[in-house]
Design a protein around this motif. Structure first.
Motif, short mmCIF file in Angstrom:
data_model
loop_
_atom_site.label_atom_id
_atom_site.label_comp_id
_atom_site.label_asym_id
_atom_site.label_seq_id
_atom_site.Cartn_x
_atom_site.Cartn_y
_atom_site.Cartn_z
N ILE A 18 0.85 -1.18 0.00
CA ILE A 18 0.00 0.00 0.00
C ILE A 18 0.89 1.24 0.00
O ILE A 18 1.69 1.44 0.90
CB ILE A 18 -0.93 0.01 1.23
N HIS A 19 0.76 2.05 -1.02
CA HIS A 19 1.57 3.26 -1.12
C HIS A 19 0.64 4.46 -1.28
O HIS A 19 -0.53 4.34 -1.62
CB HIS A 19 2.51 3.19 -2.33
N ALA A 20 1.19 5.63 -1.04
CA ALA A 20 0.42 6.85 -1.24
C ALA A 20 0.13 7.03 -2.72
O ALA A 20 0.93 6.71 -3.59
CB ALA A 20 1.19 8.05 -0.70
N VAL A 21 -1.05 7.55 -3.00
CA VAL A 21 -1.50 7.72 -4.38
C VAL A 21 -1.13 9.11 -4.87
O VAL A 21 -1.25 10.09 -4.14
CB VAL A 21 -3.02 7.50 -4.48
N ASN A 22 -0.67 9.21 -6.09
CA ASN A 22 -0.37 10.49 -6.69
C ASN A 22 -1.67 11.28 -6.85
O ASN A 22 -2.71 10.73 -7.20
CB ASN A 22 0.30 10.27 -8.04
N VAL A 23 -1.61 12.59 -6.62
CA VAL A 23 -2.81 13.43 -6.70
C VAL A 23 -3.40 13.40 -8.10
O VAL A 23 -4.61 13.24 -8.30
CB VAL A 23 -2.48 14.87 -6.27
N THR A 24 -2.55 13.54 -9.10
CA THR A 24 -3.03 13.56 -10.49
C THR A 24 -3.69 12.24 -10.87
O THR A 24 -4.76 12.22 -11.48
CB THR A 24 -1.87 13.88 -11.45
N SER A 25 -3.08 11.13 -10.50
CA SER A 25 -3.66 9.83 -10.84
C SER A 25 -4.96 9.59 -10.08
O SER A 25 -5.88 8.95 -10.59
CB SER A 25 -2.65 8.72 -10.54
N TYR A 26 -5.05 10.11 -8.85
CA TYR A 26 -6.29 9.93 -8.08
C TYR A 26 -7.43 10.70 -8.73
O TYR A 26 -8.55 10.19 -8.85
CB TYR A 26 -6.07 10.40 -6.64
N LEU A 27 -7.17 11.93 -9.17
CA LEU A 27 -8.22 12.71 -9.83
C LEU A 27 -8.57 12.12 -11.19
O LEU A 27 -9.72 12.20 -11.63
CB LEU A 27 -7.76 14.17 -9.97
N ARG A 28 -7.58 11.53 -11.86
CA ARG A 28 -7.89 10.84 -13.12
C ARG A 28 -8.79 9.63 -12.85
O ARG A 28 -9.71 9.34 -13.63
CB ARG A 28 -6.59 10.39 -13.79
N ARG A 29 -8.53 8.96 -11.74
CA ARG A 29 -9.40 7.85 -11.35
C ARG A 29 -10.82 8.33 -11.06
O ARG A 29 -11.81 7.67 -11.39
CB ARG A 29 -8.81 7.17 -10.11
N LEU A 30 -10.93 9.52 -10.49
CA LEU A 30 -12.25 10.11 -10.22
C LEU A 30 -12.99 10.39 -11.53
O LEU A 30 -14.20 10.15 -11.63
CB LEU A 30 -12.08 11.38 -9.40
N GLN A 31 -12.28 10.90 -12.52
CA GLN A 31 -12.90 11.12 -13.83
C GLN A 31 -13.37 9.81 -14.46
O GLN A 31 -14.46 9.73 -15.05
CB GLN A 31 -11.90 11.81 -14.76
N GLU A 32 -12.57 8.76 -14.30
CA GLU A 32 -12.94 7.46 -14.85
C GLU A 32 -14.16 6.89 -14.14
O GLU A 32 -15.02 6.26 -14.78
CB GLU A 32 -11.76 6.50 -14.73
N VAL A 33 -14.26 7.09 -12.82
CA VAL A 33 -15.43 6.59 -12.09
C VAL A 33 -16.68 7.34 -12.52
O VAL A 33 -17.76 6.74 -12.65
CB VAL A 33 -15.19 6.73 -10.57
N LYS A 34 -16.57 8.64 -12.75
CA LYS A 34 -17.73 9.40 -13.23
C LYS A 34 -18.19 8.88 -14.60
O LYS A 34 -19.39 8.70 -14.85
CB LYS A 34 -17.37 10.87 -13.32
N ALA A 35 -17.23 8.64 -15.50
CA ALA A 35 -17.58 8.09 -16.81
C ALA A 35 -18.19 6.70 -16.68
O ALA A 35 -19.14 6.35 -17.40
CB ALA A 35 -16.34 8.05 -17.71
N HIS A 36 -17.67 5.91 -15.74
CA HIS A 36 -18.22 4.58 -15.50
C HIS A 36 -19.65 4.66 -14.97
O HIS A 36 -20.52 3.86 -15.35
CB HIS A 36 -17.33 3.83 -14.50
N LEU A 37 -19.93 5.64 -14.11
CA LEU A 37 -21.28 5.80 -13.59
C LEU A 37 -22.27 6.17 -14.69
O LEU A 37 -23.38 5.62 -14.77
CB LEU A 37 -21.28 6.87 -12.50
N ILE A 38 -21.87 7.08 -15.57
CA ILE A 38 -22.75 7.46 -16.68
C ILE A 38 -22.98 6.28 -17.60
O ILE A 38 -24.10 6.03 -18.09
CB ILE A 38 -22.13 8.65 -17.44
N GLU A 39 -21.93 5.50 -17.83
CA GLU A 39 -22.08 4.30 -18.67
C GLU A 39 -22.99 3.26 -18.01
O GLU A 39 -23.80 2.61 -18.68
CB GLU A 39 -20.71 3.70 -18.95
N ALA A 40 -22.89 3.12 -16.69
CA ALA A 40 -23.75 2.16 -15.98
C ALA A 40 -25.20 2.58 -16.00
O ALA A 40 -26.11 1.74 -16.08
CB ALA A 40 -23.26 2.02 -14.54
#
Length: 441
Positions: free
Chosen positions: A411-433
């Motif tokens: 378990i390591h600390a997450v990069n801020v940019t990658s975490y926000l990119r993950r947030l964008q991907e989850v939003k796109a996943h929610l719209i797709e779902a």
């Protein structure tokens, strides 16, 4: 208002005289207010400034030796002195020196940890307290944790301290245990002690709030390593009782601990039997944002089962409206990610999916996600740094929890940019779902 006699750390770090701030506040309020703490000489000091455990004939603010490598060796040697006064002076000197990283590493190489572990059973309470403080500082280093955990008897000493000793020592022992459990290798060794989980659950029920929070954090990390002993010790029922308490910090910590229980199949079955999603609905309306974030994180696991999805259909309108409003009205990345994940879990039910598409699809499209310049990668919402921007040299230095991955072997600390990119991907996943149609290939 500020008071230098109540908070000496504030007085040292703030450039302006706190009395000037008090005077300006009183003038703006147009109200005369007498505070004896602002008068000279200071009177009515806080109780916390008057410790109940004293070290006689020892100046706890000054060390009695000159330091360097030779001085540290002498102090380490004096830990074995038969004179209790010399030993007590050496302990206070070491406590001063472990604040410096270089000296702390040198003391670790001198095997000071082994002697300190033996002193945890000393008759003098001030020795037990200061030794636990020193070990807590050394446990922040990888080499220090290795030396401490090479003597598993330290866990038995800790159990005795936080169960039977006075409150100051219970506090330090709980802090030391929490520091050790943050390392996964240490958790593996700690979990070999069969009494640790039962002792933590016993002390969680009745102790001071800060100590309880430390115990809950320790239990969270230990349960993350192996949830089976906690489930066997009825930790689920204990956490549910703690969630009903009035203290927001304890409620949030108990929810974080229960998350680790629900990662096991038995925990998911217990959540269905107790109808945990319905039980947690009211906590989404809590005035404390930390409780709301912890509730959303717990619901990410309570809504995984088919039984929970069918239960949510009975109150789907109010439930989904609250989750969507949390995503839209707040821009905390952690809260948004958790709420959207709950909605994604609920989209497995065709009825809830159709409801979301009919009523909330347009609002979900308007979810605003922070830029990486607006977030420092922490999950704490009360941090002084979050309120003032990227000002890391602040007068308030907190133990801020950094966002971490909760999966994988390391378990390591997450990069801020990658975490926000993950947030964008989850939003796109929610719209797709929401727009998913199973009859279309």
């Amino acid at each position: 208002m500020f008071c230098p006699n109540k908070n000496s750390f504030l007085q040292m770090t703030v450039a302006m005289n706190p009395r000037v701030i008090n005077k300006a506040v009183r003038r703006a309020m147009r109200k005369k207010h007498f505070d004896p703490h602002d008068e000279l000489p200071p009177t009515q000091r806080l109780e916390s400034m008057q410790p109940s455990m004293f070290a006689p004939w020892v100046d706890i603010t000054r060390a009695h030796l000159g330091f360097g490598r030779r001085g540290l060796r002498l102090i380490n040697r004096e830990l074995n002195s038969e004179d209790s006064l010399v030993q007590l002076q050496a302990i206070h000197s070491i406590l001063d020196q472990v604040q410096i990283a270089e000296n702390a590493m040198f003391l670790i190489d001198l095997n000071v940890v082994y002697r300190l572990i033996d002193l945890m059973q000393d008759r003098d309470p001030i020795v037990r307290e200061k030794v636990a403080y020193i070990l807590t500082h050394l446990a922040n280093y990888h080499q220090g944790r290795q030396r401490i955990m090479s003597r598993p008897i330290v866990i038995d000493h800790l159990i005795y301290l936080f169960m039977r000793d006075r409150k100051e020592i219970r506090y330090v022992a709980a802090l030391l245990l929490k520091t050790l459990t943050r390392d996964r290798c240490s958790c593996e060794i700690i979990m070999k002690n069969n009494n640790i989980i039962g002792s933590l659950l016993k002390m969680i029920k009745d102790d001071y709030m800060t100590i309880v929070i430390f115990h809950l954090n320790s239990l969270k990390y230990l349960t993350e390593w192996d949830p089976v002993p906690s489930l066997k010790a009825n930790a689920f029922q204990v956490m549910k009782k703690l969630i009903k308490q009035q203290e927001f910090k304890i409620v949030a910590a108990a929810m974080d601990c229960m998350v680790q229980l629900l990662k096991h199949d038995v925990g998911k079955k217990l959540a269905d039997q107790h109808d945990l999603t319905h039980f947690l609905r009211k906590y989404l309306l809590s005035p404390d944002i930390e409780v709301v974030m912890a509730t959303a994180g717990l619901m990410c696991y309570t809504t995984l089962t088919t039984r929970a999805k069918w239960r949510v259909k009975e109150y789907q309108y109010d439930f989904t409206r609250r989750l969507v409003s949390l995503c839209v009205s707040h821009n905390f990345p952690v809260l948004q990610l958790r709420c959207m994940q709950v909605l994604i879990n609920l989209c497995d039910s065709p009825d809830i999916r159709a409801h979301l598409k009919k009523h909330w699809e347009k609002r979900i499209m308007t979810i605003n996600i922070r830029e990486h310049e607006q977030w420092d990668g922490t999950s704490e919402t009360t941090s002084y740094g979050l309120e003032t921007g990227h000002n890391y040299r602040t007068m308030c230095i907190e133990g801020v929890e950094t966002i971490r991955n909760d999966y994988g072997d390391s378990i390591h600390a997450v990069n801020v940019t990658s975490y926000l990119r993950r947030l964008q991907e989850v939003k796109a996943h929610l719209i797709e779902a929401i727009n998913f149609q199973p009859h279309i290939n």
